[in-house]
Design a protein around this motif. Structure first.
Motif, PDB file in Angstrom:
ATOM      1  N   LEU A 198       0.822  -1.205   0.000  1.00 40.85           N
ATOM      2  CA  LEU A 198       0.000   0.000   0.000  1.00 40.85           C
ATOM      3  C   LEU A 198       0.855   1.254   0.000  1.00 40.85           C
ATOM      4  CD1 LEU A 198      -2.801  -1.084   2.487  1.00 40.85           C
ATOM      5  CD2 LEU A 198      -2.720  -1.293  -0.002  1.00 40.85           C
ATOM      6  N   GLY A 253       0.803   4.368  -2.555  1.00 41.19           N
ATOM      7  CA  GLY A 253       0.672   5.738  -2.047  1.00 41.19           C
ATOM      8  C   GLY A 253       1.857   6.597  -2.443  1.00 41.19           C
ATOM      9  N   TYR A 287      -3.815   6.248   1.146  1.00 43.46           N
ATOM     10  CA  TYR A 287      -2.875   5.126   0.971  1.00 43.46           C
ATOM     11  C   TYR A 287      -1.650   5.311   1.871  1.00 43.46           C
ATOM     12  CZ  TYR A 287      -4.851   2.044  -2.545  1.00 43.46           C
ATOM     13  OH  TYR A 287      -5.623   1.102  -3.174  1.00 43.46           O
ATOM     14  N   GLY A 304      -3.208   3.196   4.672  1.00 37.24           N
ATOM     15  CA  GLY A 304      -2.491   2.030   4.170  1.00 37.24           C
ATOM     16  C   GLY A 304      -1.082   1.966   4.724  1.00 37.24           C
ATOM     17  N   ASN A 327      -8.364  -1.483   0.131  1.00 37.48           N
ATOM     18  CA  ASN A 327      -8.189  -1.300  -1.314  1.00 37.48           C
ATOM     19  C   ASN A 327      -9.517  -1.046  -2.011  1.00 37.48           C
ATOM     20  OD1 ASN A 327      -5.339  -1.542  -2.155  1.00 37.48           O
ATOM     21  ND2 ASN A 327      -5.480  -3.400  -0.941  1.00 37.48           N
TER      22      ASN A 327
END
Ligand code: CU
Lengths: 222, 540
Positions: free
Chosen positions: B359, B363, B391, B395, B434
């Motif tokens: 992730l 990002g 993200y 994330g 996601n």
């Protein structure tokens, strides 16, 4: 259970997380210096704001600085430098086990700090009289744009006000310090607190050393 | 070290009893727990706002809340999540608990200051909550002027004051960590033997120390303009609103690294522990943390590509922003290289670590796209930006936080949590995340602006996907909450080193005694020396 161990010179006043007096001392200084770095960043934001707006409103700022009382500003600069001297002497007295001298030098520092704030009150009062305090009462008769001059006084009051707030906090801390010194808490082996407060006081002085030329002197010759 | 796990063994949790012993504690481990409770509350409040946002966005029409209410929802979501959850999360909980243990110290350098930081945090939080219960704020978490100073009819000052107070807590935590890492390391624990989590916390602390005061003074200026109606940022009063943006982002861009650097530190610990290998390129990973902290202060202008900033400044900021990708990529490549030929085990913390790498890479790469002037102007203020920073922050930062919590939970509580549920929730979080945010990249690219509560019909499919993903994500967050609480009473007792990891924190008992170590540790080997550990085990 009564411990028969005498308070040991090496470990007296040592907090449990430290292994030695030296480690504690180094830690408290490093902590104090880092705190001062955060103060530099804090005032740095204000100085940056001042520089940007001075660039945008130069004639307003020059006109504004002519309204400040340069004599009182200079007197205050001298008073603060004097207070730094008495503070340094207080640290010296604490380091050399001079209890009474420590108390007196701290009290002298408080007194000089008070003089500084008193002069500041006089200066602020004059600004109220001349309608130079930002807000609905603000009035500027000169040819410069009112907003430009007002911006100068916005920053003048914010910067000197926040500096004065640091002085007031400093005086409060010094008062506690004087009381502790009177009670004989500090000694040649235990004076970290006096030195730490001393660093803070010198820092507040240095901020003024930058404020004075920036607000009072810059543009005077022009 | 004693492995005796009898019920009467003294540790920091049972050393003293009663509410007072917690509220007046100076033990960094207990303070970490206090923080854990505080930030969990704020995480769920922030999450509640996210639920409401995703509910509203499930249909194109703005039919659930008024536009003004919607403004408050996304503002409170941002404020709670960023300032009161993400920024303190890893440093105040895991950093607080682990730094003294990892460096072999009895406590942080300033235990009283540490407790004071928690109270300051709670005080700041109370201000923000008070503002929230009275109607909240509608300026966005960025407080852009002159809307925030002149036009907004919401609790700007109370919220901003809460953030101002919180800032002191952040600064003092950073200060405490820096002094502790400099002065309290165990004999033999040189800088290059430190766990990389400590390096990451050190870099984070530098940002907290240098950045937060600038946010503080900015908030004061906003409050002064709003309260006293003097011109500072309002152009109608002779001020410059772009100056506010410069000051705000000077803190708030580096603040992203306050959130993600500690997470990267956690990942370095997890990857090495579950690949049973020394980290690839230790010094590169260590210095990458410092490089990210330093470069982070030079890129704030990428938030102002469309705010009348000069094009030349834009080009410089664009280049520097891309440059941040270098140390970030160094980390990602080194973690991957560490995995190579490692003996990998798939325990729950490792799932989070691998999730983080994936992730964070997405990002980070979309961040490079956004730092490109042309692309940024196209997707500015769209869901593309929203997806990008989620993200990084969810994330990245939250995956690291949860991964760390799962890794050190046995150390913190002395209990194990259920394997099945923890793996299931890690999977749900990854999938749910996601599904929530990838569609937002597409929405943003197609031009859906952020911060609106209604949108054209053609965006509905992707928005419904996003809301569905958020539901899975939300359940994924609730499950650990339940089994962590469950484990404290019913979980199996953990040994002092349930993962077979190296590091001083695993050499003391679980939970550790009040002063951390029964005998003061010394260190004579490098970090992550799994080869040595394997040899020792063979001998034993
Ligand atoms: Cu940024």
């Amino acid at each position: 259970m009564i411990s028969d161990a005498k308070p040991d010179r090496q470990t007296w006043g040592l907090d449990h997380q430290f292994d030695s007096v030296d480690q504690q001392r180094e830690s408290s200084f490093l902590g104090m210096w880092i705190f001062l770095v955060t103060e530099i960043m804090f005032f740095g934001g204000l100085f940056a704001t001042y520089i940007v707006y001075r660039g945008q409103n130069t004639d307003g700022f020059v006109a504004g600085s002519h309204e400040l009382d340069i004599t009182l500003g200079a007197v205050n600069t001298a008073v603060l430098i004097g207070s730094s001297l008495t503070m340094a002497l207080a640290v010296w007295a604490a380091q050399t086990d001079r209890r009474k001298a420590t108390v007196w030098f701290i009290l002298a520092t408080i007194l000089l700090g008070g003089v500084f704030l008193g002069v500041k009150v006089v200066e602020y009062g004059a600004k109220f009289e001349h309608h130079l305090v930002p807000g609905p009462e603000f009035h500027w008769p000169g040819p410069e744009k009112t907003e430009s001059v007002q911006m100068f006084f916005n920053l003048y009051f914010l910067m000197t006000g926040l500096h004065a707030l640091h002085m007031i906090i400093g005086i409060g801390i010094l008062a506690v310090l004087a009381w502790l010194a009177w009670r004989g808490v500090f000694s040649a082996s235990n004076h970290n607190l006096v030195e730490g407060v001393g660093l803070y006081w010198h820092f507040v002085d240095i901020v003024w050393i930058f404020l004075f030329p920036l607000l009072y002197l810059l543009g005077r010759s022009g | 070290m004693s492995e005796r796990q009898g019920p009467r063994r003294q540790h920091y949790l049972n050393a003293t009893w009663g509410l007072k012993s917690w509220l007046l504690t100076k033990d960094h481990k207990r303070i970490a727990i206090l923080y854990l409770l505080g930030i969990t509350v704020f995480f769920f409040i922030g999450g509640l706002f996210a639920v409401l946002i995703r509910l509203e966005l499930a249909t194109p029409a703005g039919d659930m809340v008024q536009p003004d209410t919607y403004n408050r929802l996304f503002t409170m979501h941002g404020v709670m999540m960023i300032f009161f959850f993400l920024i303190p999360s890893i440093p105040a909980v895991l950093g607080n608990f682990l730094i003294p243990l990892m460096i072999g110290a009895k406590d942080l350098a300033f235990p009283k200051l540490n407790l004071a930081s928690w109270y300051i945090y709670m005080l700041g939080g109370s201000f923000a909550l008070w503002a929230m219960f009275n109607g909240g704020v509608d300026t966005g978490w960025t407080f852009y002027t002159p809307f925030s100073t002149t036009f907004s009819n919401s609790y700007v000052i109370a919220t901003a004051l809460g953030i101002f107070i919180l800032g002191f807590s952040s600064i003092l935590t950073g200060l405490n960590f820096v002094v502790t890492i400099h002065r309290m390391r165990a004999p033999g624990l040189t800088w290059f033997r430190l766990p990389l989590f400590v390096w990451a916390q050190y870099a984070t602390s530098l940002i907290q120390i240098l950045g937060t005061p600038v946010l503080a003074v900015t908030i004061l200026l906003v409050a002064a303009e709003r309260l006293l109606h003097i011109g500072i940022f309002d152009p109608a009063l002779g001020g410059d609103p772009v100056l506010f943006q410069h000051l705000f982002w000077f803190y708030s861009h580096p603040a992203v690294y306050i959130m993600v650097l500690p997470s990267m530190g956690v990942i370095s610990e997890l990857i090495t522990a579950f690949a049973r290998k020394r980290i690839f390129g230790y010094q590169f990973v260590a210095f990458a943390s410092i490089a990210i902290a330093v470069l982070g202060f030079l890129v704030w202008g990428h938030h102002m590509f469309v705010s009348s900033q000069s094009v030349y400044a834009g080009v410089v900021f664009s280049f520097l922003s891309m440059f941040v990708a270098v140390p970030s990529a160094v980390k990602v490549f080194n973690w991957t290289a560490t995995l190579y030929q490692g003996s990998i085990s798939w325990d729950t913390p490792m799932l989070y670590a691998l999730g983080f790498i994936g992730l964070f890479t997405i990002g980070g790469l979309t961040g490079v796209m956004l730092s490109t002037l042309g692309i940024d102007i196209h997707v500015h203020d769209t869901y593309f930006v929203v997806a990008h920073f989620h993200y990084i922050m969810v994330g990245g930062a939250i995956m690291g936080y949860l991964g760390g919590l799962h890794f050190w939970w046995p150390k913190i509580t002395g209990r194990l949590y259920p394997v099945f549920w923890s793996k299931l929730s890690a999977l749900m979080i990854f999938v749910g995340f996601n599904l929530t945010f990838f569609p937002q990249f597409l929405l943003g690219y197609m031009g859906m602006p952020r911060r609106y509560h209604a949108y054209p019909e053609e965006f509905q499919v992707l928005n419904v996907m996003s809301s569905a993903g958020a539901t899975i994500l939300g359940v994924g967050y609730l499950i650990p909450m339940i089994y962590f609480v469950w484990s404290m009473r019913y979980g199996e007792r953990a040994s002092s080193n349930p993962w077979g990891a190296v590091g001083l924190e695993w050499e003391t008992t679980s939970p550790p005694p009040s002063h951390n170590f029964l005998e003061p540790p010394t260190v004579d080997h490098e970090a992550y020396d799994y080869v040595r550990r394997a040899q020792e085990q063979r001998v034993a």
